[in-house]
Each structure stands twice: as C-alpha cells, then as structure tokens.
Design a protein around this motif. Sequence first.
Motif, PDB file in Angstrom:
ATOM      1  N   GLY A 864      11.157  -8.219 -27.509  1.00  0.00           N
ATOM      2  CA  GLY A 864      11.242  -7.720 -28.875  1.00  0.00           C
ATOM      3  C   GLY A 864      10.451  -6.451 -29.088  1.00  0.00           C
ATOM      4  N   TYR A 889      18.407  -4.119 -31.146  1.00  0.00           N
ATOM      5  CA  TYR A 889      17.402  -3.372 -31.922  1.00  0.00           C
ATOM      6  C   TYR A 889      17.596  -3.578 -33.422  1.00  0.00           C
ATOM      7  CZ  TYR A 889      14.184   0.455 -33.013  1.00  0.00           C
ATOM      8  OH  TYR A 889      13.126   1.206 -33.470  1.00  0.00           O
ATOM      9  N   GLN A 892      16.012  -6.791 -34.290  1.00  0.00           N
ATOM     10  CA  GLN A 892      14.559  -6.608 -34.292  1.00  0.00           C
ATOM     11  C   GLN A 892      14.102  -5.905 -35.561  1.00  0.00           C
ATOM     12  OE1 GLN A 892      12.896  -4.894 -30.664  1.00  0.00           O
ATOM     13  NE2 GLN A 892      11.378  -3.780 -31.879  1.00  0.00           N
TER      14      GLN A 892
END
Length: 1319
Positions: A864, A889, A892
Amino acid sequence: MHERSLPASPNWYCSRCSDVSDRGVLAFGARSVIHLAEPGLFTLTIGELVGHKETVSGFSFCHHAGQSHMCVSGSGDGSVIFWDSDSRLSTRELSPHQSPVSAVHWSPVDRNLVVSADEKGVVVCHWYHTGDSVSFFPEPRTVFCLSCSPHTWNHVAVGWKNVSFDDVYKMWGFFFHSSATNGVTDREEKGCFLASGSKDQTVRIWSTAKGKGVMTLKLPYLKRRGSGVDPAVKERLWLSVHWPKGRPTQLVSSCFSGEMVMWDLTRSGKQKWSLFGSSSEGQNHSRIVFNMSSVCLQDDSELLISTSMDREVKCWDLASLECCWTLPTLGGFVYALTFSPVGAGCLALGVGDSMIRVWNTLSIQNQYDTRSFWQGIKSKVTALAWHPKKEGSLSFGTDDGKVGIYDVFSNKPPQISSSYHRKTVYTLAWGPPVPPMSFGAVESKPSYSLYSCAGEGVILQHDPCKLSGEASDIDKLIRDTNSIKHKLSPHTDLSWKPNGKVVAIGNEDGSIDVYQAPSLKLLCSIQQHHKIINTLRWHHDHSSQPELHYLLASGSSNAKVYVHNLRSIIESPADSPVVLTEPYRRLCGHTTKITGMAWSPHHDGRLVTVCYDGTAQVWDVQQEAAVCNYRGHVGPLLCVDWSPVDPDVVWTGGRDFTVQEWRLSKQEFTKPPKGKKMLELVEKMKVNPKKKKNKKAGGATPAEILTPSVNGERGRGGETAAAREELSEDEEADGSSTSSSVKSTVLLTGKCALLCSGDLVLVQTAELALHKRKPRSMLPLSTSMDHRSKEELLQDCITLATVTNSCIPGQGEHIHLGLFSDRQALYRMFEEGHVEAGHYDSVTYLRLWSGDLEGALRVATERGELSDHLLSIAPMAGYAVWCRTVEAYVKQLCLQEQYLKAASHLLSINKVYEAVQLLHSHKMYREAIALVKARLPADEPVLKELYSSWAVVLEKDGHLSSAAKCYLAAGASFDAAKVIAKKNDVSSLRTAASLARICGEAGLAQSLSLRCAKDLAVAQDWVGAQEVLGSQDSLLVHRLHVCVTELLTAMLAEAKLVNWSSVSGHPWASPGGRHSSIQDRIREVWQEEFGVSESSAAPGSIPALLQELKAVESPQPSTHLPLKQVLRLDVLDVPRFTFRGLAVSRIFSCAILHAFFFFTGLIVCSRKYPKILRHTEEQAKAAANSLQAFAGAPNEVKDKVVNGGSSEPEVGVCPATQTCVNEKINFDASVLLSEDHAACQAIRRSVAEIQERLAAMVAQHSSGQQLDPDMKQADAERRPDEQESLMSLSTKMSEYHKKLAELPDTVKVEPLYTPFHCQ
C-alpha cells in the motif's frame, strides 16, 4: 552608569504601556524591560526595571501623594509586578493570571487599588496594602484596554475585542464598558464621561449617567504632501485617545498615519480639531500612535508624551501643540556601531529592525540628532564600515547576504552590489584592491575595494565604483599565489592593517592567516585559538611606540583574547609561512565568547572588548591588566567602539536593543564578574531565557524555534558551524521592514498568536528550521553501520582492503560492506539485510534500479505504498500493468480520502463513468457534475441523476435556493418552485411564483401569487400585493378585492379610528372629499385603474367577475373566530355588494362596523349606541357577544341592522321576495346590541341543552336501552351535585321560560341570529 543611550522601542499594540509620574518620570515598556527617563528640554535615561521574563504589556504609575514613586506592570507571562522606581527594585510579584496580561491600571482615586486584565477576559482587582485580590470574568473575550475612573473608585471601563459599544455590564459594583481611555466629570449631571477610540475610525464620548453615547467624532483625513491616505493604513488603524488633566473640554486622539489632533468638544462647526505640529513638517509621527500620557511640570507647563510604530518617543507642549523633543529608539539587536574616520562624532548603527541610524553625537542643540536609512534594506543590518577617505560613504551588509553603499548626506537610495552572499554578512572592510581588480591602468583602478565576509565562509571583493559588476572571491588568488591544493577553511572575519599592506583573516577552525597585499602571499598562520574566530583588530598606526603598530588582537568563542606582535614577520618575511603558537599577550577574564573589540585611538595599547557575559572590559595590553568593567546592559553585547573625541568615553550595543554611552572613570568594577557575581549576572540576564534545541529527528518545534517577539524581533536557534556564533544563539529574524512591509499586530508561531510589532509572518516549521534536515537514506543498513565507534569503522577499512575467501563483503557479519564491493554483494545486502529489517521501500527501489519494474510495483502495491513517482514509470512495464497499478493506486487514495486525485487517475485510463460514480458516492456533486459536463455528451442521463441527488441533499440540509437551481438544471421546474416556496416568506413566494409562471406552471404560479399577495396585504404593502397579482391576468378579481381592502383601510385611517402605518400605498387610495360614498370611489378606481365597468366585456365583465368572486374560498365564520378576523372575512362582501349594485350606505356602514370591531371592539358600539351600551365589564361582554353574533349573521340581517330595513332590491331577486324578507325582520336594530338580547341568547342556549337532555332520557326510558356512550360519559364526568333527575331538569326548564317571558318582545322577534346560527 551611562551618559546617553538609545533605548529599545516601546512595545507595539499595547493600550497602556507607558506612563508619566507626578514627579515627571517617564516609563515605557520595551520588550521585557521598563525604561525610565526624565522628560524635559532633553530626555535623560535614568535606568531600567528588570524582572519580567516576557513582553511588558501594561504599565501604570501611582498618582497619589507619597506613592508617586510606586508603579505596576503586567507581562505576557501572566505576572503583575509592583516596583519602586527610586530604587528600581520590585516590591511584590504576583501571578494572578493564567493568560498573558493585556492591560493594567492603578486607580487614580484609591491609592491601593490596581486592576489588571488578560487575553482570556479575566479582570483582577488587587489591593496593594493588604495583598488581597478578587477575580471577575465578565466576558470571555480578549481585553484590549481598561481604565479606572478618576472620579469613582468602583468604576472601571474595560474594552474588549470585537464587542459592540452598546453592551454595558454592571457586576459586583464595577462598571464595565466595551472601550475605555479616560473620563472627565460632567458638571451638569451626575456621572462622568468616557472617551473611547476604535478601529471604526471614530472617537466616541459616553455618559456613565445615561449609559449611552452622547457624541461621535469622525477622524479627519489628513493628507500628506503629495500623497493620500493609504487604504492599508486605515485597515491597521490603532486609535489612541487621551484626556489631559484639567482640560475637561479638550481631548487628544491619534489619526491614521501618526498625526495627532486636539479636539475641542465645545467648538461648533465641522472642524472641531487642531493639528499637532502644524507649524512645520516632520514634527508628527509617521506611523500609528499607540500610547499617550501627560504630565504637569513645576513651571505649570503641561507636556504630552506619545509613542509610535515609527520607533520614536515624542514630547509635545499642550499649550502650543508643538514638538519639544524626539527620542529615537531601536527595534532590534545592535549588530554594528562604528564612528566615521572623516566626520568626527558621526556614529553609524546597524540594527536588526532593517534600518541604519546615523547619530551626530556632537550636536549641541539636539543630543539625539539621528537620521534613519531604510531604502533598499529588507532584513537586519549586521555589518557597517565607513570609507577611510570619502566623507559620508557608508557600506553595509545585511542578514540576507546583500552588500551596499549609502551616501548619508543625500536622499538617494543605496547602491547594491549585484553579487550576493548566500548567508549573513558578518564583516565589511575597506582595503587596497587585489588582483584581478588591481590590474589595469592607474586611472581606472579604484583606490579602495570593499571586502565582505559572510556565513558561508567566503570573502568577496567589490568594486565600489562598479557595484553592478561581479565581485571576485579572494580564495582563488590565495590558492594561486601560495600553491594551495587543499580546501581552505571557511573564513569568518578579516581586518586590514591601517597602512593597507597586510590583511589578517580569521577562520572557522580557530586559525588566523596573515597575508601580504596585493598578491596575498601567506606570511604566517596563528594556531592559538581552537574555536571560531569572531573578531580581529589591528592596533592604530599613530602610536608613539612603533612596535605597537604591529599588534593584532583576536577574539573567539573560547572566551580569551590573544594579542600577537607581528613586527618581525611583516618587516622581514620568510620564504615559507611561519606558524605561531604563542601570543604576545594573553587577556583572560571573560567567561563566554568574545563578540567585538576596539583599540583606543587616544592611548597606546589600550583595548576594549565585549562579550556574551553582558559586560564590556577595558584592558591595558602591555601590562595584561584589567582597567574597568561596564555592566550597564541587560544581555549579551555584540559591538563596541571608542569615542574619537573623548578618551574617557566608549559606546556599546547589544541584544538588549540599546546603544549606551559610558565613561571609564565612572565605573565601579574593574574585572568581569566571576563566581557568585557571575551567577547573579546570569540571573539578571534570564530576561529572555535561551531555548534548548530539539534533538529529536523531527526538528525543532515552532515554540522552540521562535522566542517571544517584540518590535519586530524574534529568536531562533543555531546556524551551521561556519556561521558566526555571536549570531547563533537566539538570533532575531527581524520582520519589520520599514520600506515596504505592512506592519501588523500578530506574529504566528505554529498555532499560537503573539502580539508584537512586527510583520504578519506566515511561516512553516520546515522553513523555520535552520538546520536543513538531510533526506532519508534509502540504504538505512549501510548508513547505520557507518555511525558506529571509531575503532569499528577502522576495522571495516582493513576488512574491505583485505578481501579473502573467508571474509566476503556483503555476506554474513560483513553484509553492510556490500555497498563497497561488486554487484552481487550489493544485491545480497538488499535482499537479506533490508527485507529482514523490514525496509521494503529500499527493496522497491532496488528492484526498480535493477530493471525489475513490475516486481517493484507489485511490492509497493502489496504494501500500500504506491506513489506518483512509481505510477509515472508504470507505463514502462506495459499497458496492462499500468492499468492494474492505476486501479490499485485509486483504492489506496480512497482509503486516504483523496477522492479527487483518485478520480483523476481513473480518467487517465479512460474510466470516466467510474470516476463520476466515485465522486457521486462520496457526495462530491460539484466535481462530478463538472466532470460530466467536461467529458460526456450534454444529454447524458447521469447528469440529471446527479442534479436530482444533489437537490435532495441540499433540500434536506436547508439550502433551498441551491436545491432549486439543481431542480431547474434537471428540468424539474415544478419541484424548483415548490422548494423555493418552502421558506414561506414574501421574497421566496414572489420568486417561486415568477419561476412557475416562466416555466409554464400556471396553476402553481396562481396559487403562489395569491399566498404572496395575502402576506403583503396583511403587512399593508398594497403596492407589492398589486404587483404580484398584476403579473397574471387571471387574478384580476383578486386585485379588485385588494383594491377594496386598501380603500376601506384608508377610510378608517382618515377617520382616526385606527393607527395603521402602511408600508406602501397607491395615490388613488388617499381619501378625497369629492366622493359621497364608498361605492362611487370603488367604481371609479375600478374603471380608471383596472378597466372594470358595467360595460366591460368578458372575461372582465361584471357577471364573470361576480361568479369568480363567489368561488373564492373563505373560512366559515363561527363563535370561535378571533375578533381580528372579522374585517378580513367580511371584506369579501364589499366587492360582491358592489357587483350586485347594493346601497352604498349599507356597504360603508357594514365595513365601518367590522373595522371598528377589528381594532377597538366595544368603543365603536358605545359611540353608535350610547344609550344601550354602558361601560361595565359584564355589559361590555354581553355587547361583544351580540356584536360577534351580528358579524356572523347573513347579509339580510346586516342590511336591516344598518339601514332599518330599507334597501334596494338585489339584482336578480324578486321584489316580492325582497319585501317579504324586509317585513320579516322589521324591528329596531339597536336591540341586537343590547344587554337584553345577550341574556335572551344565553337563556335560549340553556333551554336547548335541557331539551336535548330530556329527549335523551325519555328515549332511554321508552326503549329500555342504555344511554348513548357520549351522554353516559358526560354524566360520569359530572360531579355528584351536578347529576340531575328528570324532575330537576323540568324545574329548570320552567325557570328559564319565566325569565324568557319577562324579556321584551322586541328581543324575542324572529329571526334572531346567535353565534350558533352563524356556524
């Protein structure tokens, strides 16, 4: 202890930080010290009061006989200290406040009462004789100012921040008001007056007797020559007011740009003020004034003392309003002071407030004849040097690395060198030019060059005639001349011998190199000091002893002064440089680092040195003896110079913001303090305690980096080792540039706000840290192993040099040496060492550097720890890998709540709908709509869905206007109009009606218009009601209705029966004498204004309008109808009567009766029937009941009551029928409003109830069934004495019939209408 001095600037933005005692002693707070002076023809500083640890925020003398030497002060540390100004010692120290003290005042009435207040709003009363104190908390706001009443001991005026002047609080016998300065007795009424100044640019006079303002004075705009009033000046206005003693009708106040005016409160006309210093320019302050105080001298003259942001203290004669003297003050550390070698007595001061002062110390007329230079200077002035031959030419160096030259005898801006230093300039020196500047023709070469030494350890040579050219670094010449290959030690100071043949350069490592000009050949190196060299000085060359001409004095941070005699080395230089390790003289006595020194031009071998111990020491160098020691400063000293005209006078400046002149012959001490005396001096110097540096990795916190600031100065931590140490501890970073910066009241330190007089400085912690934090290493294992002990590091070198089969770098216990071996060893160090230690970021970068981009992205995704950098290089691994990385992403970023950034990355892979849904799901409707409009077609269904969802959310949150806009954008105009109408106010209804009409919703528009017109009519805004109804043609009949209501209201107002004030009205509604009846006026107005007449065609014809008016719904009258609704309901009858052509007398009389009942009730009845109504409570109640019954009666009864039965037949009604009705109700109308009629109604109601009861009982008895449940419940609820039998009910019925038979026949005639008939 000292002769003259320039004190620190009075603290800014304090309402009462200066005062004058009855004995004529002036005191003002400057930083954490209180300066005392005697104002007269010239001011004379007499001492300081030292004891506060933070900024002095309030000061006041005791103005009582026998106690005029007593005073009190408050500080930012919450302490309140009582002082004896004669002994300059504190008598009592209190800490009553938990927050910084913002104001303090000694009561002029009670000699023992002192009042203080703090920034949290706490007010504390202290009694000096007993030591008691009482705290109050009248308002949780910052107290800006307070003033004790000069007339009543228990009245205190308190001014808060952002509080209305109309708020008055009275608590525990104290009078609190929202601003305060002084008061004067009002001779005409009991009480006193209070004057207050505010940022609203007004001075207000308040009466304590009335509890309100009695006079407002608007500040005049006084334009300076060639300029107007700067808007920024108005914004930062600080309005000070002062009421001089013995002048009850005169008030002094400051103005926008430092001007001061005297107000004459008795003068008539617009200009009630007189300007101070109007006889000549330059007398007034140039910036805002903070404090004013007055004093009466023995010769009966009255002086006014003022302090200002321009760092000047001025004294004024109140009789002539002219300036008597000006005392300049300093707003920063005094870094440099030097006397001109050409102009005798001309002293230049380099100060940390971004200004240079030039002081003519030999002036007879003005002992403080100073000029300030600020143009072109943006930071602290840290170095000064006069030209040796050219008068008035002064070079300066600044904290931001600039070097410039000022001509002090002209008004031109300075010349600034185009070559900047990267750090603070510490030393400037004039000397002969050296190559390459010394090359060329003689006429083109300058006679002197300007040399500057700065914190980065570089010495630059500037051409004073061509400062725009590039300066040269003398290190190149030193290396070339002396064939030096190694790196030179950073330079910290330089000093040219007076004859210009030799230059001495001090270095950071404590060495001193002596070079021969112009080739800069190294003659010798002095290896005596072991710490940074702070100052170097050559002895003057006009001594009677030639050997003294070669003396070089040096001072460093090791607290010792060494003097070397270089005569033999200079006169007979050796072929190779000489190293000196022993001094000619050693001067010991100081306990901390030496910061400055100066040789006496009047003596042989006499030297004065200044130190961080706060003292100045005079030495006899040849005897190695101490002559005298000066201890007048509070804090470390930074600079010193000997007077060029008086051998007994020395000038010193330091970190206490002062420059002091003192005499050697008047000093009581000989040597610097040691032992216990040194400890006492250290305690004295703890006014501004040094903050410890933060050793943690996160760097210093804002509170540790910034020290409390005053007058634009603030402290900071240490610099690098190459920086000069006299500026390394608690050095101020001045923000008060007087050239262009706008002063403010707040300096932000982290989350804390401090009152100061510097600029508004918005800084981040990272920018404050002087030690730049090194970037984190990506090889933590290798880095940590390099910080082991010296022995282990040496062993690593041996191991690395002797690579064997049993000791392979990058493996086993030597894994950390993989960086210094081959690639495989490096890979092993990363894979084994960093993965096991959990340094996954290092593994990611290793795989990235080794070419395994997909592996690096996989590791970052699993952890992460994806970043923009990794995402930017992801396309190199292929499109599929890039898409997967972007999606990972995005997830995240969503976990980090960075939704906008996540949506942007989705767009990069062309997932527009997913990006819109992401923003929609997190209620970011604006961004989602903008994205749809920017990327999708205009007819996209998702856009309407977004608007609808957003509208629902906005409507739920109460943002109705925004919700309506969303509905309109979604095409739901009906919903938009309904949402706007939810507020149910006039403006919202009007807007909603217009919106519905524009969008074609005719029915909704008509309904909303009627609601709006109804509210406007209730508010008697007749014009507005007609405008709303006039927007739609279908509402003509309602316009006629409103027209009639307005005419009737105007008639009632004309008869003075009501006291109504209409918001707006029409000209045709005004009463006119030419009309004989209301019906004629109505017909005329309808025909002229609305075009309605008997000949009007459809749809404006009379029958059509009458039919539409009948369809208007109105509540049915009842006995529960409020009296005030009578006129509102029955006014609908008037248009109907008008349409039917009824008699005018009946219409007008009916309207008058209803209107009277609406406003005054029984008064109208008493005027119309005075013989029937008698004003008793019971009779009035009966009459009111009758009148209410009349209001609900049919029109035929109303017509009969008003006109006695004579009326014209209605249109469309048979004459025979009309005659029958008239005959049926032919009786005296006054009976309906009599007491007998009210009694008759009450008896008939009782008879009806008994009859209903008897009928129920008979029915129950005949059928043998039980009572109705409702009747049974009613019987159960009756009390035992109220439960009656058949016999008792029959008896009551007989009694009621007897009473009814006794009433006159006129009240029993039918039909008579009671409130029950009106239901």
